[in-house]
Scaffold this active site. Structure first.
Site, PDB file in Angstrom:
ATOM      1  N   VAL A  11      36.297  41.075  23.100  1.00 16.96           N
ATOM      2  CA  VAL A  11      35.296  41.752  23.930  1.00 16.96           C
ATOM      3  C   VAL A  11      33.989  41.954  23.150  1.00 16.96           C
ATOM      4  O   VAL A  11      32.887  41.735  23.668  1.00 16.96           O
ATOM      5  CB  VAL A  11      35.842  43.109  24.448  1.00 16.96           C
ATOM      6  CG1 VAL A  11      34.756  43.908  25.152  1.00 16.96           C
ATOM      7  CG2 VAL A  11      37.013  42.883  25.387  1.00 16.96           C
ATOM      8  N   THR A 121      38.689  49.360  26.792  1.00 15.96           N
ATOM      9  CA  THR A 121      39.408  49.928  27.946  1.00 15.96           C
ATOM     10  C   THR A 121      40.114  51.211  27.504  1.00 15.96           C
ATOM     11  O   THR A 121      40.915  51.197  26.565  1.00 15.96           O
ATOM     12  CB  THR A 121      40.431  48.910  28.482  1.00 15.96           C
ATOM     13  OG1 THR A 121      39.693  47.768  28.929  1.00 15.96           O
ATOM     14  CG2 THR A 121      41.235  49.474  29.645  1.00 15.96           C
ATOM     15  N   PHE A 153      34.764  43.579  32.850  1.00 17.01           N
ATOM     16  CA  PHE A 153      35.640  42.904  33.812  1.00 17.01           C
ATOM     17  C   PHE A 153      35.732  41.423  33.452  1.00 17.01           C
ATOM     18  O   PHE A 153      35.698  40.548  34.317  1.00 17.01           O
ATOM     19  CB  PHE A 153      35.097  43.094  35.239  1.00 17.01           C
ATOM     20  CG  PHE A 153      34.921  44.538  35.631  1.00 17.01           C
ATOM     21  CD1 PHE A 153      36.029  45.331  35.880  1.00 17.01           C
ATOM     22  CD2 PHE A 153      33.668  45.110  35.706  1.00 17.01           C
ATOM     23  CE1 PHE A 153      35.885  46.673  36.220  1.00 17.01           C
ATOM     24  CE2 PHE A 153      33.503  46.453  36.047  1.00 17.01           C
ATOM     25  CZ  PHE A 153      34.615  47.236  36.302  1.00 17.01           C
ATOM     26  N   ALA A 271      51.598  32.641  43.045  1.00 14.78           N
ATOM     27  CA  ALA A 271      52.932  33.000  42.558  1.00 14.78           C
ATOM     28  C   ALA A 271      53.274  32.161  41.331  1.00 14.78           C
ATOM     29  O   ALA A 271      52.732  31.076  41.134  1.00 14.78           O
ATOM     30  CB  ALA A 271      53.950  32.741  43.664  1.00 14.78           C
ATOM     31  N   GLY A 272      54.146  32.699  40.484  1.00 11.22           N
ATOM     32  CA  GLY A 272      54.510  31.951  39.290  1.00 11.22           C
ATOM     33  C   GLY A 272      55.486  32.725  38.428  1.00 11.22           C
ATOM     34  O   GLY A 272      56.322  33.489  38.941  1.00 11.22           O
ATOM     35  N   CYS A 279      45.861  42.458  28.749  1.00 18.19           N
ATOM     36  CA  CYS A 279      45.222  43.442  29.633  1.00 18.19           C
ATOM     37  C   CYS A 279      46.178  43.991  30.688  1.00 18.19           C
ATOM     38  O   CYS A 279      46.514  45.171  30.659  1.00 18.19           O
ATOM     39  CB  CYS A 279      44.002  42.820  30.283  1.00 18.19           C
ATOM     40  SG  CYS A 279      42.811  42.301  29.054  1.00 18.19           S
TER      41      CYS A 279
END
Ligand code: UGA
Length: 450
Positions: A11, A121, A153, A271-272, A279
């Site tokens: 970040v 965060t 974000f 989906a997976g 995070c």
């Protein structure tokens, strides 16, 4: 503006690099001497698209520097972005010791007026603690602090684009003057007046970014609320996929139609094998703990986390159903990173699957375009290959665990020819089932009819 970034992790480097790219003078500081030595030598310690060119250009134009001298960096700054890590403690809460340590140094080393910006965060009310620490440790009268919360974000793999072309910039402030200063920092991005190092003039022309001012508590909550909601969306799609498997429906058709409803939206419904990275798994836990401390049982979050953990069992079961016994089988793994375009393997679902395969006695050959070096340290018994074809050579099955676009473009006929048994289990629904079957594969994916 003269800006100091504390913490040269992912970040911090993206924030520093991008703020330098839009015209600020940025000093990045870290207490890891080795990391600073590498950065000073021009090496970028993470793989993130565009970051190295961006930093190289800012350096050559004299707008970014790297140092281990925290006091000097604080003294020179008008605005200080705190970008240190907040890793999970054993109980799931965020470890705020790095923020606390940095706050004490800012307090003692500052003179004049400083904008102190939380970019890491953090749980709600960290801003209050930060303000207190700055006051308690500050030398009375020598410095004046304005605390701001400015959550990021950024998605790994596209964070430079996300920073330079955001949909919104959220700032939590106590006083309107602090919001004005933040607007000044982000003005080139808000007005799109910077030489874009990524698009060289042809930037996407969507709606301009929103500059959204809130209280500090709301701003801190927004970050956790967003990540948790996205995680919920993924878990919802994953449960739906399981139901589709039982009922003979196709989850891709279902989620595509859902996404056409603007109230739902098409993103984060793939989906997976579940979400990973540093995070979502940690933020959902930290948010749950935060709610618990506030006297609330936010069960929805716990359930999303449980569903996510079950993805691994579900997938390994699928592998076992196809291969029967894993012991003595040769399994090829394509993809190790928690998502494409990154070398980050933290909490990657692929690694948990790797662990299970090895524990069951399978021998594993693996390939990932960026994630192999980091995986090697944790899994020395895996054979790391130069390309996907080497992975397929002699394999009883190939598992696709990260959706790198290049895996879609493989010469799958060649893969087929290399394998002992042409069995592919696609944990990310990357490939076209019909095409795979036409090529003669036994092909299984997630929530789509076999
Ligand atoms: C996430 C958020 O998307 C960012 O907005 C946020 O700033 C960032 O966390 C953060 O807190 O710093 P990131 O972890 O980089 O970004 O990656 P995502 O693209 O969100 O993907 C997270 C995980 O969810 C990956 O393992 C991905 O494979 C999985 N995923 C994502 C799915 O399984 N299905 C989907 O539909 C989307």
């Amino acid at each position: 503006m003269r800006i100091t970034i504390i913490g040269c992790g992912y970040v911090g480097l993206v924030t520093g690099g991008c703020l330098a790219a839009v015209g600020h003078h940025v000093t990045c500081v870290d207490n890891d001497a080795e990391r600073i030595r590498a950065l000073v030598a021009g090496q970028i310690p993470i793989y993130e698209p565009h970051l190295d060119e961006l930093i190289a250009r800012a350096r050559s134009e004299g707008r970014i520097e790297f140092t281990g001298n925290l006091s000097g960096a604080i003294e020179a700054a008008e605005a200080i972005f705190i970008c240190v890590g907040t890793p999970p403690l054993d109980n799931g809460e965020a470890d705020l010791s790095a923020i606390d340590a940095v706050a004490r140094v800012i307090a003692t080393e500052s003179r004049g007026s400083k904008l102190v910006i939380e970019k890491s965060t953090v749980p709600v009310r960290t801003g209050e603690q930060l303000r207190r620490a700055l006051e308690v440790y500050g030398r009375a009268g020598k410095a004046k602090f304005e605390v701001v919360s400015n959550p990021e974000f950024l998605r790994e793999g596209s964070s430079v684009l996300d920073f330079l072309h955001p949909d919104r910039i959220v700032v939590g402030v106590e006083e309107p003057a602090a919001a004005d200063k933040m607007r000044e920092i982000y003005r080139p991005i808000l007005e799109r007046k910077f030489a874009c190092p990524v698009h060289s003039g042809g930037c996407p022309q969507g709606a301009p970014p929103q500059f959204f001012v809130t209280t500090i508590n709301s701003s801190e909550l927004i970050k956790h609320a967003c990540n948790s909601f996205l995680a919920l969306k993924i878990s919802y799609a994953n449960q739906l996929a399981d139901l589709c498997e039982r009922l003979g429906a196709d989850v891709e058709e279902v989620t595509r139609a859902m996404g056409m409803d603007p109230r739902i939206g098409p993103q984060f419904l793939n989906a997976g094998i579940g979400f990973g990275g540093f995070c979502f798994p940690k933020d959902i836990q930290a948010f749950y703990r935060l709610a618990e401390r506030a006297g609330m049982d936010f069960m929805l979050l716990q359930e999303a986390e449980r569903i996510n953990k079950d993805r691994i069992d579900h997938f390994v079961e699928k592998v076992k159903r196809s291969l029967w016994v894993l012991k003595g089988k040769q399994v090829g793994v394509l993809g190790l990173a928690f998502k494409p375009n990154t070398d980050d393997i933290r909490f990657a679902p692929a690694l948990e699957i790797l662990r299970r395969l090895l524990a069951e006695g399978a021998s594993v050959r693996a390939y990932d375009p960026q994630g192999m070096k980091k995986t090697q340290a944790q899994f020395p018994t895996v054979t790391y290959c130069r390309d996907p074809y080497e992975v397929a050579a002699g394999a009883d099955a190939v598992l696709l665990l990260t959706e790198w676009p290049e895996f879609r473009e493989l010469d799958w006929q060649r893969v087929h020819n290399q394998m002992v048994r042409p069995l592919v289990l696609d944990g990310r629904n990357l490939l076209n089932p019909r095409r795979m079957r036409d090529l003669g594969f036994e092909y299984h994916s997630i929530g789509r009819p076999d």
